[in-house]
Design a protein around this motif. Structure first.
Motif, PDB file in Angstrom:
ATOM      1  N   PHE A 189     -45.315-118.401  21.441  1.00 49.32           N
ATOM      2  CA  PHE A 189     -44.302-117.588  22.131  1.00 49.32           C
ATOM      3  C   PHE A 189     -44.581-117.640  23.628  1.00 49.32           C
ATOM      4  O   PHE A 189     -45.544-117.042  24.110  1.00 49.32           O
ATOM      5  CB  PHE A 189     -44.363-116.144  21.624  1.00 49.32           C
ATOM      6  CG  PHE A 189     -43.247-115.254  22.108  1.00 49.32           C
ATOM      7  CD1 PHE A 189     -41.910-115.621  21.975  1.00 49.32           C
ATOM      8  CD2 PHE A 189     -43.520-114.021  22.682  1.00 49.32           C
ATOM      9  CE1 PHE A 189     -40.872-114.789  22.396  1.00 49.32           C
ATOM     10  CE2 PHE A 189     -42.495-113.173  23.101  1.00 49.32           C
ATOM     11  CZ  PHE A 189     -41.177-113.564  22.954  1.00 49.32           C
ATOM     12  N   GLY A 190     -43.764-118.409  24.344  1.00 45.97           N
ATOM     13  CA  GLY A 190     -43.953-118.543  25.787  1.00 45.97           C
ATOM     14  C   GLY A 190     -43.055-117.580  26.545  1.00 45.97           C
ATOM     15  O   GLY A 190     -42.045-117.115  26.016  1.00 45.97           O
ATOM     16  N   GLY A 191     -43.438-117.293  27.765  1.00 53.33           N
ATOM     17  CA  GLY A 191     -42.579-116.439  28.592  1.00 53.33           C
ATOM     18  C   GLY A 191     -43.205-116.231  29.947  1.00 53.33           C
ATOM     19  O   GLY A 191     -44.376-116.585  30.168  1.00 53.33           O
ATOM     20  N   GLY A 196     -40.463-104.970  24.168  1.00 47.13           N
ATOM     21  CA  GLY A 196     -39.477-105.858  23.550  1.00 47.13           C
ATOM     22  C   GLY A 196     -40.162-107.131  23.077  1.00 47.13           C
ATOM     23  O   GLY A 196     -40.020-107.543  21.934  1.00 47.13           O
ATOM     24  N   ARG A 208     -36.478-120.678  36.963  1.00 41.90           N
ATOM     25  CA  ARG A 208     -36.210-119.342  37.499  1.00 41.90           C
ATOM     26  C   ARG A 208     -37.056-119.094  38.731  1.00 41.90           C
ATOM     27  O   ARG A 208     -38.007-119.834  38.995  1.00 41.90           O
ATOM     28  CB  ARG A 208     -36.478-118.292  36.423  1.00 41.90           C
ATOM     29  CG  ARG A 208     -37.834-118.474  35.737  1.00 41.90           C
ATOM     30  CD  ARG A 208     -38.032-117.525  34.605  1.00 41.90           C
ATOM     31  NE  ARG A 208     -38.085-116.155  35.081  1.00 41.90           N
ATOM     32  CZ  ARG A 208     -37.795-115.106  34.326  1.00 41.90           C
ATOM     33  NH1 ARG A 208     -37.418-115.260  33.083  1.00 41.90           N
ATOM     34  NH2 ARG A 208     -37.876-113.894  34.820  1.00 41.90           N
ATOM     35  N   LEU A 211     -38.304-118.520  20.243  1.00 43.01           N
ATOM     36  CA  LEU A 211     -37.465-118.341  21.431  1.00 43.01           C
ATOM     37  C   LEU A 211     -36.510-117.184  21.203  1.00 43.01           C
ATOM     38  O   LEU A 211     -35.892-117.092  20.125  1.00 43.01           O
ATOM     39  CB  LEU A 211     -36.613-119.594  21.679  1.00 43.01           C
ATOM     40  CG  LEU A 211     -37.338-120.882  22.044  1.00 43.01           C
ATOM     41  CD1 LEU A 211     -36.345-122.042  22.084  1.00 43.01           C
ATOM     42  CD2 LEU A 211     -38.029-120.740  23.394  1.00 43.01           C
ATOM     43  N   GLY A 212     -36.347-116.311  22.194  1.00 45.71           N
ATOM     44  CA  GLY A 212     -35.290-115.316  22.127  1.00 45.71           C
ATOM     45  C   GLY A 212     -33.942-116.034  22.126  1.00 45.71           C
ATOM     46  O   GLY A 212     -33.840-117.180  22.602  1.00 45.71           O
ATOM     47  N   ALA A 257     -32.895-117.540  25.394  1.00 46.35           N
ATOM     48  CA  ALA A 257     -33.659-118.739  25.775  1.00 46.35           C
ATOM     49  C   ALA A 257     -33.201-119.932  24.926  1.00 46.35           C
ATOM     50  O   ALA A 257     -33.072-121.055  25.430  1.00 46.35           O
ATOM     51  CB  ALA A 257     -35.156-118.488  25.584  1.00 46.35           C
ATOM     52  N   ARG A 273     -31.531-111.109  19.772  1.00 48.99           N
ATOM     53  CA  ARG A 273     -31.711-110.288  20.982  1.00 48.99           C
ATOM     54  C   ARG A 273     -30.386-109.612  21.303  1.00 48.99           C
ATOM     55  O   ARG A 273     -29.348-110.285  21.281  1.00 48.99           O
ATOM     56  CB  ARG A 273     -32.161-111.170  22.153  1.00 48.99           C
ATOM     57  CG  ARG A 273     -32.541-110.353  23.370  1.00 48.99           C
ATOM     58  CD  ARG A 273     -33.252-111.136  24.453  1.00 48.99           C
ATOM     59  NE  ARG A 273     -33.673-110.225  25.499  1.00 48.99           N
ATOM     60  CZ  ARG A 273     -34.311-110.550  26.593  1.00 48.99           C
ATOM     61  NH1 ARG A 273     -34.630-111.808  26.804  1.00 48.99           N
ATOM     62  NH2 ARG A 273     -34.636-109.645  27.486  1.00 48.99           N
ATOM     63  N   ILE A 301     -34.650-104.228  25.842  1.00 46.44           N
ATOM     64  CA  ILE A 301     -35.654-104.087  26.909  1.00 46.44           C
ATOM     65  C   ILE A 301     -35.749-105.432  27.597  1.00 46.44           C
ATOM     66  O   ILE A 301     -35.804-106.468  26.939  1.00 46.44           O
ATOM     67  CB  ILE A 301     -37.036-103.714  26.313  1.00 46.44           C
ATOM     68  CG1 ILE A 301     -36.953-102.362  25.596  1.00 46.44           C
ATOM     69  CG2 ILE A 301     -38.103-103.699  27.394  1.00 46.44           C
ATOM     70  CD1 ILE A 301     -38.267-101.925  24.951  1.00 46.44           C
ATOM     71  N   SER A 302     -35.750-105.426  28.936  1.00 42.12           N
ATOM     72  CA  SER A 302     -35.948-106.692  29.650  1.00 42.12           C
ATOM     73  C   SER A 302     -36.906-106.456  30.816  1.00 42.12           C
ATOM     74  O   SER A 302     -36.970-105.360  31.387  1.00 42.12           O
ATOM     75  CB  SER A 302     -34.623-107.256  30.168  1.00 42.12           C
ATOM     76  OG  SER A 302     -34.210-106.546  31.313  1.00 42.12           O
ATOM     77  N   ALA A 303     -37.629-107.511  31.158  1.00 43.53           N
ATOM     78  CA  ALA A 303     -38.563-107.414  32.284  1.00 43.53           C
ATOM     79  C   ALA A 303     -37.794-107.168  33.586  1.00 43.53           C
ATOM     80  O   ALA A 303     -38.278-106.464  34.476  1.00 43.53           O
ATOM     81  CB  ALA A 303     -39.393-108.687  32.371  1.00 43.53           C
ATOM     82  N   ARG A 315     -38.718-104.192  36.091  1.00 41.32           N
ATOM     83  CA  ARG A 315     -39.087-104.410  37.509  1.00 41.32           C
ATOM     84  C   ARG A 315     -38.226-103.543  38.415  1.00 41.32           C
ATOM     85  O   ARG A 315     -38.714-102.982  39.393  1.00 41.32           O
ATOM     86  CB  ARG A 315     -38.932-105.898  37.881  1.00 41.32           C
ATOM     87  CG  ARG A 315     -39.951-106.812  37.208  1.00 41.32           C
ATOM     88  CD  ARG A 315     -39.956-108.215  37.841  1.00 41.32           C
ATOM     89  NE  ARG A 315     -38.705-108.922  37.705  1.00 41.32           N
ATOM     90  CZ  ARG A 315     -38.356-109.695  36.681  1.00 41.32           C
ATOM     91  NH1 ARG A 315     -39.205-109.859  35.677  1.00 41.32           N
ATOM     92  NH2 ARG A 315     -37.193-110.308  36.648  1.00 41.32           N
TER      93      ARG A 315
END
Ligand code: ATP
Length: 214
Positions: free
Chosen positions: A7-9, A17, A44, A103-104, A107, A131, A175-177, A181
Protein backbone atom coordinates in the motif's frame (compact mmCIF):
# COMPACT_ATOMS: atom_id res chain seq x y z
CA UNK A 1 2.68 -19.12 -0.41
CA UNK A 2 0.48 -16.52 1.32
CA UNK A 3 0.09 -13.29 -0.68
CA UNK A 4 1.86 -10.07 0.28
CA UNK A 5 0.11 -6.72 -0.25
CA UNK A 6 1.65 -3.31 -0.86
CA UNK A 7 0.00 0.00 0.00
CA UNK A 8 1.82 3.08 -1.27
CA UNK A 9 0.97 6.69 -0.62
CA UNK A 10 2.28 10.09 0.19
CA UNK A 11 1.00 9.68 3.75
CA UNK A 12 1.22 13.44 4.28
CA UNK A 13 0.06 12.67 6.97
CA UNK A 14 -0.98 9.02 7.50
CA UNK A 15 -4.63 9.12 8.67
CA UNK A 16 -7.34 6.80 9.98
CA UNK A 17 -8.86 6.52 6.48
CA UNK A 18 -5.64 4.86 5.27
CA UNK A 19 -5.34 2.64 8.32
CA UNK A 20 -8.94 1.46 8.45
CA UNK A 21 -9.13 0.50 4.77
CA UNK A 22 -5.70 -1.12 4.58
CA UNK A 23 -6.42 -3.18 7.69
CA UNK A 24 -9.69 -4.43 6.25
CA UNK A 25 -8.02 -5.16 2.90
CA UNK A 26 -5.37 -7.18 4.72
CA UNK A 27 -8.08 -9.22 6.42
CA UNK A 28 -10.05 -9.76 3.20
CA UNK A 29 -6.93 -10.89 1.34
CA UNK A 30 -5.45 -12.79 4.27
CA UNK A 31 -2.17 -11.03 3.50
CA UNK A 32 0.26 -8.90 5.48
CA UNK A 33 0.79 -5.40 4.05
CA UNK A 34 3.90 -3.35 3.36
CA UNK A 35 3.14 0.32 3.89
CA UNK A 36 5.32 2.14 1.37
CA UNK A 37 5.66 5.94 1.67
CA UNK A 38 6.63 7.55 -1.65
CA UNK A 39 9.71 9.73 -1.81
CA UNK A 40 9.18 12.25 -4.62
CA UNK A 41 5.70 11.49 -5.98
CA UNK A 42 5.81 12.24 -9.74
CA UNK A 43 2.09 13.04 -10.08
CA UNK A 44 1.59 15.71 -7.43
CA UNK A 45 3.17 18.65 -5.62
CA UNK A 46 5.92 17.74 -3.11
CA UNK A 47 4.66 16.69 0.33
CA UNK A 48 4.52 19.30 3.11
CA UNK A 49 6.24 17.03 5.66
CA UNK A 50 9.77 15.80 4.90
CA UNK A 51 10.53 12.12 4.29
CA UNK A 52 11.89 11.61 7.86
CA UNK A 53 8.82 13.38 9.29
CA UNK A 54 6.38 11.20 7.31
CA UNK A 55 8.36 8.12 8.31
CA UNK A 56 8.20 9.10 11.99
CA UNK A 57 4.41 9.51 11.75
CA UNK A 58 4.06 6.08 10.13
CA UNK A 59 6.19 4.49 12.85
CA UNK A 60 3.90 5.95 15.52
CA UNK A 61 0.76 4.96 13.59
CA UNK A 62 1.83 1.33 13.08
CA UNK A 63 2.95 0.68 16.66
CA UNK A 64 1.45 -2.28 18.52
CA UNK A 65 0.41 -4.55 15.63
CA UNK A 66 2.18 -6.79 13.13
CA UNK A 67 -0.23 -7.03 10.19
CA UNK A 68 0.97 -3.73 8.63
CA UNK A 69 4.71 -3.08 8.38
CA UNK A 70 6.79 -0.24 7.05
CA UNK A 71 8.94 -0.43 3.92
CA UNK A 72 10.86 2.82 3.43
CA UNK A 73 12.80 1.87 0.27
CA UNK A 74 11.24 4.63 -1.86
CA UNK A 75 12.35 7.26 0.65
CA UNK A 76 16.00 6.35 0.25
CA UNK A 77 15.96 6.07 -3.54
CA UNK A 78 16.93 9.25 -5.41
CA UNK A 79 14.79 10.66 -8.24
CA UNK A 80 11.03 10.26 -8.70
CA UNK A 81 9.26 7.34 -6.97
CA UNK A 82 7.93 5.17 -9.77
CA UNK A 83 5.78 2.37 -8.36
CA UNK A 84 6.68 0.09 -11.24
CA UNK A 85 10.39 0.22 -10.27
CA UNK A 86 9.53 -0.77 -6.71
CA UNK A 87 7.34 -3.62 -7.93
CA UNK A 88 10.14 -4.95 -10.18
CA UNK A 89 12.37 -5.04 -7.08
CA UNK A 90 9.72 -6.74 -4.95
CA UNK A 91 9.03 -9.33 -7.66
CA UNK A 92 12.75 -10.19 -7.78
CA UNK A 93 12.81 -10.54 -3.99
CA UNK A 94 9.68 -12.68 -3.66
CA UNK A 95 9.87 -15.06 -6.63
CA UNK A 96 6.43 -16.49 -7.40
CA UNK A 97 4.73 -15.24 -4.25
CA UNK A 98 1.39 -13.55 -5.05
CA UNK A 99 1.81 -9.77 -4.70
CA UNK A 100 -1.16 -7.42 -4.46
CA UNK A 101 -0.90 -3.68 -5.05
CA UNK A 102 -3.64 -1.93 -3.06
CA UNK A 103 -5.03 1.26 -4.57
CA UNK A 104 -7.86 3.53 -3.48
CA UNK A 105 -10.56 3.84 -6.15
CA UNK A 106 -9.34 7.38 -7.00
CA UNK A 107 -5.76 6.21 -7.49
CA UNK A 108 -6.93 3.24 -9.60
CA UNK A 109 -8.95 5.47 -11.95
CA UNK A 110 -5.80 7.60 -12.41
CA UNK A 111 -3.59 4.63 -13.29
CA UNK A 112 -3.15 5.56 -17.00
CA UNK A 113 -1.18 8.61 -15.84
CA UNK A 114 1.47 6.42 -14.18
CA UNK A 115 4.88 5.69 -15.67
CA UNK A 116 4.92 2.12 -17.06
CA UNK A 117 1.36 1.38 -15.91
CA UNK A 118 0.65 -1.19 -18.64
CA UNK A 119 3.36 -3.44 -17.20
CA UNK A 120 1.84 -3.54 -13.71
CA UNK A 121 -0.31 -6.63 -14.25
CA UNK A 122 2.79 -8.61 -15.24
CA UNK A 123 4.16 -7.91 -11.78
CA UNK A 124 1.23 -7.84 -9.35
CA UNK A 125 -2.47 -8.27 -8.78
CA UNK A 126 -4.38 -5.08 -8.01
CA UNK A 127 -6.86 -4.71 -5.15
CA UNK A 128 -9.11 -1.65 -5.50
CA UNK A 129 -10.34 -0.16 -2.23
CA UNK A 130 -13.74 1.52 -2.31
CA UNK A 131 -13.55 5.23 -1.45
CA UNK A 132 -16.46 7.66 -0.86
CA UNK A 133 -17.23 9.92 -3.82
CA UNK A 134 -15.43 7.79 -6.40
CA UNK A 135 -17.37 6.98 -9.57
CA UNK A 136 -17.52 3.47 -10.98
CA UNK A 137 -16.61 4.68 -14.51
CA UNK A 138 -13.02 4.15 -15.62
CA UNK A 139 -11.04 5.65 -18.52
CA UNK A 140 -11.36 3.66 -21.80
CA UNK A 141 -7.68 2.71 -22.00
CA UNK A 142 -7.83 1.32 -18.46
CA UNK A 143 -11.01 -0.64 -19.28
CA UNK A 144 -9.24 -2.18 -22.29
CA UNK A 145 -6.18 -3.15 -20.26
CA UNK A 146 -8.35 -4.69 -17.53
CA UNK A 147 -10.12 -7.00 -20.00
CA UNK A 148 -11.27 -10.07 -18.09
CA UNK A 149 -8.92 -9.72 -15.14
CA UNK A 150 -11.69 -9.05 -12.57
CA UNK A 151 -12.29 -11.80 -10.02
CA UNK A 152 -15.02 -11.69 -7.38
CA UNK A 153 -13.30 -13.64 -4.63
CA UNK A 154 -10.09 -12.26 -3.06
CA UNK A 155 -8.96 -15.86 -2.43
CA UNK A 156 -8.46 -16.23 -6.23
CA UNK A 157 -5.38 -13.99 -5.89
CA UNK A 158 -3.56 -16.60 -3.81
CA UNK A 159 -3.21 -19.15 -6.63
CA UNK A 160 -1.17 -17.16 -9.19
CA UNK A 161 1.58 -14.55 -8.68
CA UNK A 162 0.05 -11.62 -10.64
CA UNK A 163 -2.46 -10.42 -13.25
CA UNK A 164 -5.83 -10.37 -11.45
CA UNK A 165 -8.00 -7.52 -10.25
CA UNK A 166 -10.35 -7.53 -7.26
CA UNK A 167 -12.64 -4.90 -5.76
CA UNK A 168 -12.31 -4.83 -1.98
CA UNK A 169 -15.34 -3.45 -0.25
CA UNK A 170 -14.04 -1.62 2.80
CA UNK A 171 -15.65 0.72 5.32
CA UNK A 172 -16.28 4.13 3.78
CA UNK A 173 -14.51 6.90 5.61
CA UNK A 174 -14.54 10.31 4.05
CA UNK A 175 -11.12 11.28 5.37
CA UNK A 176 -8.40 12.81 3.23
CA UNK A 177 -4.93 14.12 3.97
CA UNK A 178 -5.80 17.30 2.03
CA UNK A 179 -8.65 18.12 4.43
CA UNK A 180 -6.53 17.24 7.46
CA UNK A 181 -3.75 19.60 6.27
CA UNK A 182 -6.34 22.36 5.83
CA UNK A 183 -7.70 21.82 9.34
CA UNK A 184 -4.23 21.78 10.91
CA UNK A 185 -3.21 24.92 9.01
CA UNK A 186 -6.33 26.61 10.39
CA UNK A 187 -5.24 25.77 13.94
CA UNK A 188 -7.83 23.02 14.37
CA UNK A 189 -7.21 19.61 15.98
CA UNK A 190 -8.68 16.79 13.83
CA UNK A 191 -8.11 14.36 16.70
CA UNK A 192 -10.35 11.53 15.55
CA UNK A 193 -9.14 11.53 11.95
CA UNK A 194 -5.53 10.83 12.88
CA UNK A 195 -3.80 8.13 14.94
CA UNK A 196 -3.92 9.27 18.58
CA UNK A 197 -0.15 8.93 18.96
CA UNK A 198 0.42 11.81 16.54
CA UNK A 199 -1.05 14.19 19.11
CA UNK A 200 1.28 12.94 21.85
CA UNK A 201 4.27 14.33 19.94
CA UNK A 202 3.29 17.83 18.76
CA UNK A 203 6.44 18.11 16.65
CA UNK A 204 5.03 15.45 14.31
CA UNK A 205 2.17 17.68 13.17
CA UNK A 206 4.16 20.94 13.33
CA UNK A 207 4.93 20.97 9.55
CA UNK A 208 1.22 21.47 8.85
CA UNK A 209 0.70 24.33 11.31
CA UNK A 210 0.95 27.87 10.00
CA UNK A 211 3.20 30.17 12.05
CA UNK A 212 1.18 32.29 14.52
CA UNK A 213 0.72 35.88 13.26
CA UNK A 214 3.13 38.36 14.90
P1 ATP B 1 -4.23 13.70 -0.38
O1 ATP B 1 -5.53 14.25 0.15
O2 ATP B 1 -3.00 14.45 0.05
O3 ATP B 1 -4.27 13.42 -1.87
P2 ATP B 1 -4.92 11.00 0.51
O4 ATP B 1 -5.73 11.14 1.76
O5 ATP B 1 -5.65 10.67 -0.77
O6 ATP B 1 -4.00 12.28 0.33
P3 ATP B 1 -2.61 9.41 -0.14
O7 ATP B 1 -1.41 9.25 0.72
O8 ATP B 1 -2.47 10.25 -1.37
O9 ATP B 1 -3.81 9.94 0.80
O10 ATP B 1 -3.26 8.03 -0.53
C1 ATP B 1 -2.58 6.79 -0.50
C2 ATP B 1 -3.59 5.74 -0.93
O11 ATP B 1 -4.65 5.69 0.03
C3 ATP B 1 -4.26 6.01 -2.29
O12 ATP B 1 -4.38 4.77 -2.97
C4 ATP B 1 -5.64 6.55 -1.87
O13 ATP B 1 -6.61 6.28 -2.86
C5 ATP B 1 -5.91 5.74 -0.60
N1 ATP B 1 -6.82 6.41 0.34
C6 ATP B 1 -6.57 7.52 1.05
N2 ATP B 1 -7.61 7.84 1.85
C7 ATP B 1 -8.55 6.87 1.65
C8 ATP B 1 -9.89 6.65 2.19
N3 ATP B 1 -10.45 7.48 3.07
N4 ATP B 1 -10.56 5.55 1.73
C9 ATP B 1 -10.00 4.71 0.81
N5 ATP B 1 -8.76 4.88 0.27
C10 ATP B 1 -8.04 5.95 0.68
Amino acid sequence: MRALAIFGGTFDPIHLGHLCVVWEASELLDAPVLMMPSGMPPHRPPPIASAPQRLAMLQVALRGQSRLSLDARELVRSGPSYTVDTLVELRAEHGDRPLVLLLGADAFAGLPGWHGWRGLFELVHIGVLSRPGEQASLPDELQQEIGNRWVANPAALQSVPAGRLVALSVTSLEISATRIRELLAAGREPRYQLPAGLFDQPELLAPYRLPAPK
